[in-house]
Design an enzyme around this catalytic site. Sequence first.
Site, mmCIF file in Angstrom:
data_model
loop_
_atom_site.group_PDB
_atom_site.id
_atom_site.type_symbol
_atom_site.label_atom_id
_atom_site.label_comp_id
_atom_site.label_asym_id
_atom_site.label_seq_id
_atom_site.Cartn_x
_atom_site.Cartn_y
_atom_site.Cartn_z
ATOM 1 N N SER A 193 0.888 -1.171 0.000
ATOM 2 C CA SER A 193 0.000 0.000 0.000
ATOM 3 C C SER A 193 0.918 1.212 0.000
ATOM 4 O O SER A 193 1.287 1.742 1.051
ATOM 5 C CB SER A 193 -0.904 0.004 1.240
ATOM 6 O OG SER A 193 -1.723 -1.140 1.245
ATOM 7 N N LYS A 210 -6.256 2.771 -3.005
ATOM 8 C CA LYS A 210 -6.049 1.998 -1.772
ATOM 9 C C LYS A 210 -6.009 2.932 -0.553
ATOM 10 O O LYS A 210 -6.598 2.633 0.503
ATOM 11 C CB LYS A 210 -4.733 1.216 -1.872
ATOM 12 C CG LYS A 210 -4.324 0.478 -0.611
ATOM 13 C CD LYS A 210 -5.271 -0.646 -0.255
ATOM 14 C CE LYS A 210 -4.937 -1.214 1.123
ATOM 15 N NZ LYS A 210 -5.895 -2.234 1.552
ATOM 16 N N LYS A 235 -0.306 5.131 8.327
ATOM 17 C CA LYS A 235 0.440 5.432 7.092
ATOM 18 C C LYS A 235 -0.520 5.618 5.921
ATOM 19 O O LYS A 235 -0.398 6.554 5.136
ATOM 20 C CB LYS A 235 1.424 4.272 6.847
ATOM 21 C CG LYS A 235 2.178 4.254 5.541
ATOM 22 C CD LYS A 235 1.634 3.287 4.505
ATOM 23 C CE LYS A 235 1.505 1.857 4.923
ATOM 24 N NZ LYS A 235 0.977 0.960 3.912
#
Length: 294
Positions: free
Chosen positions: A96, A170, A239
């Site tokens: 990701s 994503k 993140k």
Amino acid sequence: MKTAAFLGLGAMGVPMAAALARRAAETGGRVLVWNRHADKAQAHAAEYGTQAAALEDVGQAGVIFSCLPTSADVDEVIGQLEGHLNPGTVWVDCTSGHPDAAQSQRARLLTRGVRFLDAPVSGGVSGAVAATLTVMLGGPADEVEAVRGELAFAGKAVHVGDTGAGFAVKAVNNALLAVNLWAAGEGLAALGRGGVDLGAALTVINASSGRSNATENLIPARVLTRDFPPTFGLGLLAKDIAIALDVVGGVRGSAPVLAQVAALTRAAAQMIGPDEDHTALLKLVEQMNAQEIK
Ligand code: NDP
């Protein structure tokens, strides 16, 4: 593809590489695996019939998959492998990652004749084990079509746009996950403080318009049970939502709710711990309300 390679045997990489190995066993191919701590690659080879390889040797694969925590980690591995890559190889990065990194990684690898596609996945560890992951691919359409048949771990593979678009989608998906989790946590903590049975409340919400994957699956299975099984780290969720904010900033968008939940998720990762399961985000909601969600 005769030889594929998989780099990064973490929670996702282990079952994803195993799915490639099952496919290779049917088609007569082979799967090389590499992990920073090599013992995991040896264990994978013993359990799933892959071949543990030195990093220099994975350059011989026609398709190289990677699934590492961040794009910075992928940059590091590209740096180590760069001199051993062959023209014609396709690098499919299932990390990701960050859309900006996808651009620079593609440009860097193209100087070696290697094509880079961003191909992050959703569906979690259970989806990887069942080989039903959703893959979101960014890159030129012909390159995406050429690799589609190699995605043995996928239940669905969607070409979402040019280089970086897979990472952007994503990040936004996981930002929605964080928002849904956080909002559900706030609501349930308030109901709990008021003496409402939270199992009953979720039965209603999940038959009503407030439902989400957080209320239907994550909270009943992981939070109410107090299990918080560590499959996807809170630090990784922080993140991802930070990347989503960069995506918003990159188009000069306005997303104050995402910004707030990003800050709360970062705080939770620092206070509760980055390696705790992402559902432990609700432990911060619990602290703020002096109320367990159970
Ligand atoms: P893990 O933390 O379980 O595994 C990380 C892997 O990356 C390990 O194999 C680790 O090697 C390796 N690694 C870390 N840093 C480096 C580095 N600098 N160089 C080389 N190897 C490195 O992560 P996950 O499998 O959970 O996540 C991987 C990616 O997939 C992340 O981007 C995450 O956001 C995403 N993702 C995760 C999901 C999940 O449910 N877990 C679901 C969907 C996407 P070592 O063993 O040597 O430490």
